[in-house]
Write a protein that holds these residues in place. Sequence first.
Motif, short mmCIF file in Angstrom:
data_model
loop_
_atom_site.label_atom_id
_atom_site.label_comp_id
_atom_site.label_asym_id
_atom_site.label_seq_id
_atom_site.Cartn_x
_atom_site.Cartn_y
_atom_site.Cartn_z
N UNK A 292 -0.36 1.23 -6.38
CA UNK A 292 0.96 0.93 -6.60
C UNK A 292 2.20 1.53 -5.83
N UNK A 293 1.80 2.95 -5.70
CA UNK A 293 2.81 3.59 -4.79
C UNK A 293 2.50 3.45 -3.06
N UNK A 294 1.20 3.15 -2.93
CA UNK A 294 1.02 3.29 -1.31
C UNK A 294 0.78 1.87 -1.06
N UNK A 295 0.91 1.00 -2.01
CA UNK A 295 0.94 -0.55 -1.49
C UNK A 295 -0.52 -1.07 -1.15
N UNK A 296 -0.45 -2.12 -0.45
CA UNK A 296 -1.86 -2.83 -0.01
C UNK A 296 -1.71 -2.60 1.50
N UNK A 297 -3.03 -2.76 2.18
CA UNK A 297 -3.17 -2.42 3.52
C UNK A 297 -2.59 -3.67 4.25
N UNK A 298 -2.68 -4.80 3.97
CA UNK A 298 -1.86 -6.19 4.64
C UNK A 298 -0.57 -5.88 4.63
N UNK A 299 0.00 -5.46 3.31
CA UNK A 299 1.31 -5.55 3.02
C UNK A 299 2.06 -4.58 3.96
N UNK A 300 1.60 -3.24 4.39
CA UNK A 300 1.81 -2.34 5.00
C UNK A 300 1.79 -2.65 6.33
N UNK A 301 0.85 -3.44 6.89
CA UNK A 301 0.63 -3.74 8.24
C UNK A 301 1.61 -4.49 8.88
#
Length: 385
Positions: A292-301
Amino acid sequence: MPNYLTSETQPRMSQFHEDTPSARANVGAPLPSKAELKRWRQYLANERAEAAVYRELAAHRDGEEREILLALADAEGRHEAHWRELLGEEAGAPLRADIRTRALGWLARRFGSIFVLALAQRAESASPYSSDPHATSAMAADERIHEEVVRGLAARGRLRLSGTFRAAVFGANDGLVSNLALVLGIGATGVSSAFVLFSGIAGLLAGALSMGAGEYVSVRSQRELLDASNPDPDADKALPDLDVDANELALVYRARGMDEAEAERHAARVITRIHAQGAPLTGPVGTIDDHEAIGTGWGAALSSFCFFASGAIIPVLPYIFGLQGLAAVIVAVVLVGIALLVTGAVVGLLSGAPPLRRAMRQLGIGLGAAAVTYVLGLAFGTTVG
Protein backbone atom coordinates in the motif's frame (compact mmCIF):
# COMPACT_ATOMS: atom_id res chain seq x y z
CA MET A 1 -20.60 41.68 34.05
CA PRO A 2 -18.93 38.72 35.78
CA ASN A 3 -15.53 38.86 37.40
CA TYR A 4 -12.59 37.24 35.63
CA LEU A 5 -9.51 35.28 36.57
CA THR A 6 -6.11 36.64 35.77
CA SER A 7 -2.67 35.13 36.17
CA GLU A 8 -1.94 37.58 39.00
CA THR A 9 -4.94 36.68 41.19
CA GLN A 10 -5.31 32.97 40.55
CA PRO A 11 -2.68 30.27 39.96
CA ARG A 12 -2.76 28.67 36.52
CA MET A 13 -5.34 25.88 36.56
CA SER A 14 -4.21 22.34 35.89
CA GLN A 15 -7.63 21.01 34.93
CA PHE A 16 -10.33 22.57 32.81
CA HIS A 17 -13.19 21.78 35.19
CA GLU A 18 -11.61 23.88 37.93
CA ASP A 19 -12.46 27.04 35.99
CA THR A 20 -16.16 27.50 36.72
CA PRO A 21 -18.45 30.52 37.02
CA SER A 22 -18.70 30.00 40.78
CA ALA A 23 -14.93 29.93 41.10
CA ARG A 24 -14.63 33.22 39.24
CA ALA A 25 -17.40 34.85 41.22
CA ASN A 26 -15.45 34.30 44.43
CA VAL A 27 -12.41 36.12 43.14
CA GLY A 28 -12.37 39.90 43.09
CA ALA A 29 -10.29 40.02 39.93
CA PRO A 30 -10.04 43.17 37.80
CA LEU A 31 -12.04 43.34 34.61
CA PRO A 32 -10.31 42.10 31.48
CA SER A 33 -8.94 44.61 29.01
CA LYS A 34 -10.45 45.20 25.59
CA ALA A 35 -7.49 43.38 24.03
CA GLU A 36 -8.11 40.33 26.24
CA LEU A 37 -11.81 40.30 25.42
CA LYS A 38 -11.02 40.54 21.71
CA ARG A 39 -8.52 37.67 21.97
CA TRP A 40 -10.95 35.48 23.92
CA ARG A 41 -13.70 36.10 21.37
CA GLN A 42 -11.32 35.05 18.60
CA TYR A 43 -10.37 31.91 20.53
CA LEU A 44 -14.07 31.15 20.95
CA ALA A 45 -14.74 31.55 17.23
CA ASN A 46 -11.72 29.43 16.30
CA GLU A 47 -12.70 26.61 18.66
CA ARG A 48 -16.21 26.51 17.21
CA ALA A 49 -14.82 26.42 13.69
CA GLU A 50 -12.23 23.74 14.51
CA ALA A 51 -14.91 21.53 16.05
CA ALA A 52 -16.91 21.96 12.83
CA VAL A 53 -13.84 21.00 10.78
CA TYR A 54 -13.43 17.73 12.67
CA ARG A 55 -17.13 16.95 12.27
CA GLU A 56 -16.88 17.61 8.53
CA LEU A 57 -13.88 15.30 8.31
CA ALA A 58 -15.74 12.66 10.31
CA ALA A 59 -18.61 12.83 7.84
CA HIS A 60 -16.23 11.58 5.11
CA ARG A 61 -15.05 8.61 7.18
CA ASP A 62 -16.39 5.65 9.09
CA GLY A 63 -15.31 3.24 11.80
CA GLU A 64 -12.45 4.13 14.11
CA GLU A 65 -11.30 7.22 12.22
CA ARG A 66 -14.79 8.70 12.45
CA GLU A 67 -14.92 8.08 16.20
CA ILE A 68 -11.51 9.69 16.73
CA LEU A 69 -12.46 12.80 14.74
CA LEU A 70 -15.74 13.17 16.64
CA ALA A 71 -13.85 12.87 19.93
CA LEU A 72 -11.54 15.68 18.78
CA ALA A 73 -14.61 17.79 17.96
CA ASP A 74 -15.94 17.17 21.48
CA ALA A 75 -12.61 18.28 22.96
CA GLU A 76 -12.72 21.51 20.95
CA GLY A 77 -16.23 21.98 22.30
CA ARG A 78 -14.88 21.86 25.85
CA HIS A 79 -12.33 24.52 24.97
CA GLU A 80 -15.11 26.61 23.44
CA ALA A 81 -17.03 26.37 26.73
CA HIS A 82 -13.99 27.66 28.62
CA TRP A 83 -13.83 30.87 26.61
CA ARG A 84 -17.60 31.28 26.62
CA GLU A 85 -17.65 31.12 30.42
CA LEU A 86 -14.75 33.55 30.74
CA LEU A 87 -16.49 35.98 28.45
CA GLY A 88 -19.91 35.62 30.05
CA GLU A 89 -22.13 38.48 28.90
CA GLU A 90 -19.22 39.91 26.91
CA ALA A 91 -19.26 37.01 24.43
CA GLY A 92 -21.34 39.17 22.08
CA ALA A 93 -22.31 38.15 18.58
CA PRO A 94 -20.35 35.20 17.11
CA LEU A 95 -17.17 36.22 15.32
CA ARG A 96 -15.72 34.65 12.20
CA ALA A 97 -12.85 32.25 12.70
CA ASP A 98 -9.43 33.25 11.44
CA ILE A 99 -8.57 32.75 7.77
CA ARG A 100 -6.62 29.53 8.38
CA THR A 101 -9.49 27.85 10.22
CA ARG A 102 -12.06 29.02 7.67
CA ALA A 103 -9.90 27.62 4.86
CA LEU A 104 -9.69 24.32 6.74
CA GLY A 105 -13.47 24.22 7.03
CA TRP A 106 -13.92 24.93 3.32
CA LEU A 107 -11.53 22.14 2.37
CA ALA A 108 -13.08 19.72 4.86
CA ARG A 109 -16.59 20.29 3.47
CA ARG A 110 -15.49 19.67 -0.10
CA PHE A 111 -12.71 17.12 0.14
CA GLY A 112 -12.13 15.62 3.56
CA SER A 113 -8.70 14.63 2.28
CA ILE A 114 -5.19 14.08 3.54
CA PHE A 115 -4.46 17.73 2.72
CA VAL A 116 -6.99 18.86 5.32
CA LEU A 117 -5.52 16.57 7.97
CA ALA A 118 -2.03 17.84 7.19
CA LEU A 119 -3.23 21.43 7.56
CA ALA A 120 -5.09 20.55 10.76
CA GLN A 121 -1.88 19.04 12.13
CA ARG A 122 -0.05 22.31 11.54
CA ALA A 123 -2.94 24.29 13.04
CA GLU A 124 -2.84 22.23 16.25
CA SER A 125 0.94 22.70 16.49
CA ALA A 126 0.49 26.48 16.31
CA SER A 127 -1.87 26.71 19.30
CA PRO A 128 -1.18 29.81 21.47
CA TYR A 129 -2.57 28.23 24.65
CA SER A 130 0.79 27.23 26.11
CA SER A 131 1.76 30.91 26.44
CA ASP A 132 -1.67 32.36 27.27
CA PRO A 133 -2.25 32.71 31.04
CA HIS A 134 -6.03 32.57 30.59
CA ALA A 135 -5.94 29.10 28.99
CA THR A 136 -5.71 26.16 31.36
CA SER A 137 -2.71 23.88 31.28
CA ALA A 138 -5.09 21.05 30.42
CA MET A 139 -6.18 22.94 27.31
CA ALA A 140 -2.57 23.52 26.27
CA ALA A 141 -1.86 19.83 26.81
CA ASP A 142 -4.97 18.93 24.82
CA GLU A 143 -3.77 20.90 21.82
CA ARG A 144 -0.35 19.25 21.99
CA ILE A 145 -1.94 15.79 22.07
CA HIS A 146 -4.43 16.73 19.36
CA GLU A 147 -1.47 17.40 17.08
CA GLU A 148 -0.25 13.85 17.66
CA VAL A 149 -3.73 12.41 17.11
CA VAL A 150 -4.10 14.26 13.82
CA ARG A 151 -0.54 13.28 12.89
CA GLY A 152 -1.52 9.63 13.38
CA LEU A 153 -4.64 10.02 11.23
CA ALA A 154 -2.69 11.88 8.56
CA ALA A 155 -0.01 9.16 8.62
CA ARG A 156 -2.59 6.63 7.43
CA GLY A 157 -3.41 8.81 4.46
CA ARG A 158 0.24 9.54 3.79
CA LEU A 159 0.95 5.80 3.76
CA ARG A 160 -1.80 5.20 1.19
CA LEU A 161 -0.63 8.14 -0.88
CA SER A 162 3.12 7.92 -0.58
CA GLY A 163 3.90 5.62 -3.52
CA THR A 164 1.96 7.41 -6.23
CA PHE A 165 2.56 10.81 -4.65
CA ARG A 166 6.31 10.28 -4.62
CA ALA A 167 6.25 9.50 -8.34
CA ALA A 168 3.99 12.49 -9.04
CA VAL A 169 6.11 14.99 -7.11
CA PHE A 170 9.40 13.73 -8.50
CA GLY A 171 7.92 13.64 -11.99
CA ALA A 172 6.58 17.20 -11.88
CA ASN A 173 9.73 18.60 -10.33
CA ASP A 174 12.02 16.80 -12.77
CA GLY A 175 9.90 17.96 -15.69
CA LEU A 176 10.02 21.58 -14.55
CA VAL A 177 13.73 21.69 -13.81
CA SER A 178 15.14 19.49 -16.57
CA ASN A 179 13.12 21.02 -19.40
CA LEU A 180 13.68 24.58 -18.19
CA ALA A 181 17.40 23.82 -18.07
CA LEU A 182 17.21 22.30 -21.56
CA VAL A 183 15.25 25.20 -23.04
CA LEU A 184 17.43 27.89 -21.44
CA GLY A 185 20.67 26.11 -22.26
CA ILE A 186 19.79 25.66 -25.93
CA GLY A 187 18.20 29.09 -26.23
CA ALA A 188 21.32 30.76 -24.82
CA THR A 189 23.40 29.42 -27.72
CA GLY A 190 21.55 31.73 -30.08
CA VAL A 191 19.59 29.18 -32.13
CA SER A 192 16.12 29.98 -33.49
CA SER A 193 13.01 29.89 -31.31
CA ALA A 194 11.59 27.06 -33.45
CA PHE A 195 14.63 24.94 -32.65
CA VAL A 196 14.23 25.69 -28.94
CA LEU A 197 10.54 24.74 -29.14
CA PHE A 198 11.18 21.41 -30.82
CA SER A 199 14.02 20.66 -28.43
CA GLY A 200 11.69 21.34 -25.50
CA ILE A 201 8.98 19.06 -26.87
CA ALA A 202 11.52 16.33 -27.54
CA GLY A 203 12.83 16.71 -24.00
CA LEU A 204 9.29 16.48 -22.66
CA LEU A 205 8.51 13.23 -24.47
CA ALA A 206 11.89 11.63 -23.82
CA GLY A 207 11.86 12.56 -20.15
CA ALA A 208 8.24 11.53 -19.53
CA LEU A 209 8.76 8.14 -21.15
CA SER A 210 12.01 7.60 -19.28
CA MET A 211 10.46 8.59 -15.93
CA GLY A 212 7.40 6.39 -16.48
CA ALA A 213 9.47 3.37 -17.47
CA GLY A 214 11.87 3.90 -14.58
CA GLU A 215 9.09 4.18 -12.00
CA TYR A 216 7.38 1.07 -13.34
CA VAL A 217 10.55 -1.00 -13.11
CA SER A 218 11.41 0.43 -9.69
CA VAL A 219 8.01 -0.21 -8.11
CA ARG A 220 7.56 -3.62 -9.70
CA SER A 221 10.98 -4.68 -8.44
CA GLN A 222 10.20 -3.43 -4.95
CA ARG A 223 6.89 -5.27 -4.86
CA GLU A 224 8.56 -8.47 -6.05
CA LEU A 225 11.12 -8.16 -3.24
CA LEU A 226 8.30 -7.74 -0.72
CA ASP A 227 6.44 -10.72 -2.16
CA ALA A 228 9.56 -12.83 -1.73
CA SER A 229 9.76 -11.75 1.94
CA ASN A 230 6.12 -12.39 2.82
CA PRO A 231 5.25 -15.71 4.51
CA ASP A 232 3.87 -18.51 2.36
CA PRO A 233 0.07 -18.56 2.99
CA ASP A 234 0.06 -22.35 2.56
CA ALA A 235 2.52 -22.80 5.45
CA ASP A 236 -0.45 -22.82 7.87
CA LYS A 237 -1.42 -26.27 6.61
CA ALA A 238 1.74 -27.81 8.05
CA LEU A 239 1.09 -26.57 11.59
CA PRO A 240 -1.17 -29.41 12.85
CA ASP A 241 1.56 -31.98 12.05
CA LEU A 242 4.40 -30.20 13.83
CA ASP A 243 6.25 -32.05 16.55
CA VAL A 244 4.83 -30.54 19.75
CA ASP A 245 8.02 -31.18 21.70
CA ALA A 246 10.39 -29.78 19.08
CA ASN A 247 7.97 -27.02 18.05
CA GLU A 248 10.01 -25.66 15.16
CA LEU A 249 7.42 -22.94 14.71
CA ALA A 250 9.41 -20.99 17.28
CA LEU A 251 12.26 -20.80 14.77
CA VAL A 252 9.96 -19.01 12.35
CA TYR A 253 9.16 -16.34 14.92
CA ARG A 254 12.81 -15.98 15.84
CA ALA A 255 13.72 -15.54 12.16
CA ARG A 256 11.09 -12.76 12.02
CA GLY A 257 12.69 -10.85 14.88
CA MET A 258 11.29 -12.22 18.17
CA ASP A 259 13.69 -13.12 20.94
CA GLU A 260 13.97 -16.79 21.88
CA ALA A 261 11.75 -16.75 24.99
CA GLU A 262 8.99 -14.74 23.33
CA ALA A 263 9.12 -16.94 20.22
CA GLU A 264 8.81 -20.11 22.33
CA ARG A 265 5.79 -18.73 24.22
CA HIS A 266 4.02 -17.53 21.09
CA ALA A 267 4.66 -20.77 19.22
CA ALA A 268 3.36 -22.80 22.18
CA ARG A 269 0.13 -20.75 22.22
CA VAL A 270 -0.38 -21.29 18.49
CA ILE A 271 0.18 -25.05 18.76
CA THR A 272 -2.21 -25.24 21.71
CA ARG A 273 -4.94 -23.47 19.75
CA ILE A 274 -4.39 -25.75 16.79
CA HIS A 275 -4.91 -28.92 18.83
CA ALA A 276 -7.81 -27.40 20.77
CA GLN A 277 -9.69 -25.95 17.80
CA GLY A 278 -8.42 -27.93 14.84
CA ALA A 279 -6.96 -24.94 12.99
CA PRO A 280 -4.76 -21.95 13.79
CA LEU A 281 -6.43 -18.64 14.45
CA THR A 282 -3.68 -16.89 12.51
CA GLY A 283 -0.92 -17.84 10.15
CA PRO A 284 2.59 -18.68 11.35
CA VAL A 285 3.67 -15.07 11.05
CA GLY A 286 2.12 -11.73 10.11
CA THR A 287 2.56 -10.63 6.54
CA ILE A 288 4.97 -7.88 5.64
CA ASP A 289 2.64 -5.75 3.55
CA ASP A 290 4.15 -2.46 2.42
CA HIS A 291 2.44 -2.72 -0.97
CA GLU A 292 0.00 0.00 0.00
CA ALA A 293 2.87 2.36 0.77
CA ILE A 294 4.78 1.86 -2.49
CA GLY A 295 1.71 1.71 -4.77
CA THR A 296 1.40 -0.23 -8.01
CA GLY A 297 3.85 -0.26 -10.90
CA TRP A 298 1.35 1.05 -13.45
CA GLY A 299 0.03 3.68 -11.05
CA ALA A 300 3.52 4.99 -10.34
CA ALA A 301 4.46 4.92 -14.03
CA LEU A 302 1.32 6.75 -15.15
CA SER A 303 1.65 9.35 -12.39
CA SER A 304 5.30 9.91 -13.19
CA PHE A 305 4.66 10.20 -16.95
CA CYS A 306 1.73 12.62 -16.60
CA PHE A 307 3.31 14.82 -13.96
CA PHE A 308 6.66 14.97 -15.74
CA ALA A 309 4.86 16.00 -18.92
CA SER A 310 2.74 18.57 -17.05
CA GLY A 311 5.89 20.04 -15.53
CA ALA A 312 7.97 19.90 -18.71
CA ILE A 313 5.35 21.67 -20.84
CA ILE A 314 5.50 24.82 -18.70
CA PRO A 315 8.92 26.14 -19.84
CA VAL A 316 7.89 25.44 -23.46
CA LEU A 317 4.65 27.44 -23.27
CA PRO A 318 6.19 30.86 -24.13
CA TYR A 319 7.65 29.40 -27.32
CA ILE A 320 4.38 27.68 -28.22
CA PHE A 321 2.62 31.06 -28.02
CA GLY A 322 5.21 32.76 -30.20
CA LEU A 323 7.47 34.56 -27.73
CA GLN A 324 11.13 34.82 -28.63
CA GLY A 325 14.46 35.74 -27.15
CA LEU A 326 14.73 37.31 -23.73
CA ALA A 327 10.96 37.72 -23.36
CA ALA A 328 10.45 33.96 -23.77
CA VAL A 329 13.22 33.23 -21.26
CA ILE A 330 11.77 35.57 -18.64
CA VAL A 331 8.24 34.21 -19.00
CA ALA A 332 9.50 30.61 -18.86
CA VAL A 333 11.49 31.31 -15.68
CA VAL A 334 8.54 33.06 -14.01
CA LEU A 335 6.09 30.28 -14.88
CA VAL A 336 8.45 27.55 -13.71
CA GLY A 337 9.23 29.51 -10.55
CA ILE A 338 5.53 29.70 -9.66
CA ALA A 339 5.12 25.97 -10.33
CA LEU A 340 8.16 25.14 -8.18
CA LEU A 341 6.76 27.23 -5.34
CA VAL A 342 3.44 25.39 -5.57
CA THR A 343 4.95 21.89 -5.65
CA GLY A 344 7.30 22.75 -2.80
CA ALA A 345 4.45 24.12 -0.70
CA VAL A 346 2.32 21.03 -1.36
CA VAL A 347 5.15 18.74 -0.28
CA GLY A 348 5.63 20.84 2.82
CA LEU A 349 1.93 20.69 3.72
CA LEU A 350 1.68 16.95 3.28
CA SER A 351 4.87 16.30 5.23
CA GLY A 352 3.80 18.58 8.07
CA ALA A 353 6.75 20.89 7.41
CA PRO A 354 6.58 24.69 6.93
CA PRO A 355 5.24 25.10 3.36
CA LEU A 356 7.02 28.40 2.69
CA ARG A 357 10.42 26.96 3.59
CA ARG A 358 9.85 23.93 1.36
CA ALA A 359 8.62 26.16 -1.46
CA MET A 360 11.69 28.41 -1.32
CA ARG A 361 14.00 25.42 -1.19
CA GLN A 362 12.34 23.95 -4.28
CA LEU A 363 12.58 27.29 -6.06
CA GLY A 364 16.24 27.77 -5.21
CA ILE A 365 17.29 24.30 -6.36
CA GLY A 366 15.28 24.43 -9.57
CA LEU A 367 16.32 27.89 -10.73
CA GLY A 368 19.90 27.24 -9.63
CA ALA A 369 20.16 24.23 -11.94
CA ALA A 370 18.56 26.16 -14.81
CA ALA A 371 20.93 29.10 -14.29
CA VAL A 372 23.97 26.85 -14.60
CA THR A 373 22.82 25.45 -17.96
CA TYR A 374 21.93 28.92 -19.20
CA VAL A 375 25.44 30.19 -18.42
CA LEU A 376 26.93 27.14 -20.13
CA GLY A 377 24.72 27.78 -23.14
CA LEU A 378 25.91 31.38 -23.31
CA ALA A 379 29.51 30.24 -23.12
CA PHE A 380 29.01 27.57 -25.78
CA GLY A 381 27.23 30.00 -28.10
CA THR A 382 30.04 32.53 -27.74
CA THR A 383 32.66 29.89 -28.47
CA VAL A 384 30.86 28.67 -31.57
CA GLY A 385 30.35 32.24 -32.77
